[in-house]
Design an enzyme around this catalytic site. Structure first.
Site, PDB file in Angstrom:
ATOM      1  CG  ASN A  11      12.020  -0.350  10.287  1.00  0.00           C
ATOM      2  OD1 ASN A  11      12.411  -0.174   9.134  1.00  0.00           O
ATOM      3  ND2 ASN A  11      10.929  -1.023  10.580  1.00  0.00           N
ATOM      4  N   PRO A  12      15.408   0.939   9.072  1.00  0.00           N
ATOM      5  CG  PRO A  12      16.628  -0.368   7.565  1.00  0.00           C
ATOM      6  CD  PRO A  12      16.055  -0.374   8.956  1.00  0.00           C
ATOM      7  CE  LYS A  14       8.315   1.373  12.637  1.00  0.00           C
ATOM      8  NZ  LYS A  14       8.093   1.403  14.087  1.00  0.00           N
ATOM      9  CG  ASP A  69       5.307   0.619  19.176  1.00  0.00           C
ATOM     10  OD1 ASP A  69       6.461   0.176  19.173  1.00  0.00           O
ATOM     11  OD2 ASP A  69       4.307  -0.103  19.338  1.00  0.00           O
ATOM     12  NE  ARG A 176       6.180   4.342  10.395  1.00  0.00           N
ATOM     13  CZ  ARG A 176       5.847   3.195   9.799  1.00  0.00           C
ATOM     14  NH1 ARG A 176       5.792   3.102   8.483  1.00  0.00           N
ATOM     15  NH2 ARG A 176       5.573   2.120  10.509  1.00  0.00           N
TER      16      ARG A 176
HETATM   17  P1  IMP Z   1       7.233  -1.641  15.372  1.00  0.00           P
HETATM   18  O1  IMP Z   1       7.202  -2.256  16.741  1.00  0.00           O
HETATM   19  O2  IMP Z   1       6.610  -0.312  15.317  1.00  0.00           O
HETATM   20  O3  IMP Z   1       8.590  -1.619  14.760  1.00  0.00           O
HETATM   21  O4  IMP Z   1       6.376  -2.546  14.411  1.00  0.00           O
HETATM   22  C1  IMP Z   1       5.716  -3.738  14.783  1.00  0.00           C
HETATM   23  C2  IMP Z   1       5.632  -4.673  13.599  1.00  0.00           C
HETATM   24  O5  IMP Z   1       4.774  -4.102  12.629  1.00  0.00           O
HETATM   25  C3  IMP Z   1       6.971  -4.938  12.935  1.00  0.00           C
HETATM   26  O6  IMP Z   1       7.050  -6.302  12.622  1.00  0.00           O
HETATM   27  C4  IMP Z   1       6.935  -4.114  11.669  1.00  0.00           C
HETATM   28  O7  IMP Z   1       7.602  -4.767  10.628  1.00  0.00           O
HETATM   29  C5  IMP Z   1       5.442  -4.015  11.381  1.00  0.00           C
HETATM   30  N1  IMP Z   1       5.160  -2.703  10.791  1.00  0.00           N
HETATM   31  C6  IMP Z   1       5.329  -1.493  11.362  1.00  0.00           C
HETATM   32  N2  IMP Z   1       5.014  -0.511  10.500  1.00  0.00           N
HETATM   33  C7  IMP Z   1       4.651  -1.127   9.359  1.00  0.00           C
HETATM   34  C8  IMP Z   1       4.255  -0.640   8.084  1.00  0.00           C
HETATM   35  O8  IMP Z   1       4.181   0.569   7.799  1.00  0.00           O
HETATM   36  N3  IMP Z   1       3.973  -1.587   7.172  1.00  0.00           N
HETATM   37  C9  IMP Z   1       4.050  -2.912   7.431  1.00  0.00           C
HETATM   38  N4  IMP Z   1       4.423  -3.422   8.578  1.00  0.00           N
HETATM   39  C10 IMP Z   1       4.731  -2.532   9.556  1.00  0.00           C
END
Ligand code: IMP
Length: 197
Positions: A11-12, A14, A69, A176
């Site tokens: 994820n660019p 992140k 995550d 985060r």
């Molecule tokens: P992941 O499994 O950690 O990549 O994230 C799970 C879901 O939450 C993904 O659809 C991400 O787009 C969303 N997500 C993760 N971090 C954020 C954030 O900081 N803001 C908004 N959506 C997030």
């Protein structure tokens, strides 16, 4: 002492957030992106998902490294859903689906959680968690950020969704940022104790 860490993420957004925090606040830490595919599993907590992910790439990424995550939790009305299913929900009904579920409900409490799993030089895993509390907006607003950012209003930035904050503003308070701060504090302590030996 300069310390290099690998952040395993595809994820660019992140990576951009994490890199900006590290560069600004912790100049002796360098974060490199490692774009190795991480499998999404179904589990009851972000911690379980993070543990699975960090162990799943053990022989593919140079240690030390970390994965992160995150999840978006709609508290009362949805009892925490989508939470650990955030990724799937984003891919299917998207944040518009969440707005539709809540409709015009006045109970809109929500929060983001972030769990970092760090694999150290001895292959021990350490978990760090960060949370930001707020609510779901009535409508999607803003163009910054990613994921659920357009529908989340943090209690710390009333009136603005995460997607209406710039990178620096989101990075000051985000879930985060908070898990990342804990990781860096941990690494700093470890460095200091090494020096005393
Ligand atoms: P992941 O499994 O950690 O990549 O994230 C799970 C879901 O939450 C993904 O659809 C991400 O787009 C969303 N997500 C993760 N971090 C954020 C954030 O900081 N803001 C908004 N959506 C997030």
């Amino acid at each position: 002492m300069q310390k290099t860490l690998r952040f395993v993420t595809g994820n660019p957004h992140k990576y951009k957030e994490v890199k900006a925090v590290i560069q600004k606040n912790f100049p002796n830490f360098e974060v490199l992106q490692s774009n190795v595919k991480l499998l999404e599993i179904q589990a009851d907590s972000l911690e379980e998902v993070a543990l699975f992910k960090v162990n799943s790439v053990k022989n593919l990424v140079k240690i030390p490294y970390f994965i992160e995550d995150a999840g978006f939790f709609v508290d009362d009305v949805c009892k925490g859903f989508p939470g650990v299913y955030s990724s799937y929900v984003m891919k299917t009904i998207g944040y518009y689906g969440i707005l539709k579920i809540l409709d015009d409900s006045t109970t809109r409490k929500a929060h983001f959680e972030s769990v970092i799993a760090y694999l150290d030089e001895d292959e021990n895993v350490h978990l760090f968690k960060g949370i930001n509390y707020g609510k779901v907006s009535i409508e999607a607003r803003g163009n910054s950020g990613f994921g659920f950012d357009p529908i989340f209003i943090s209690d710390e930035t009333p009136g603005k969704t995460f997607a209406e904050l710039n990178l620096e503003e989101k990075n000051q308070i985000s879930h985060r940022r908070r898990s990342l701060d804990k990781l860096v504090e941990f690494l700093k302590k470890f460095d200091d104790s090494q020096k005393k030996i």
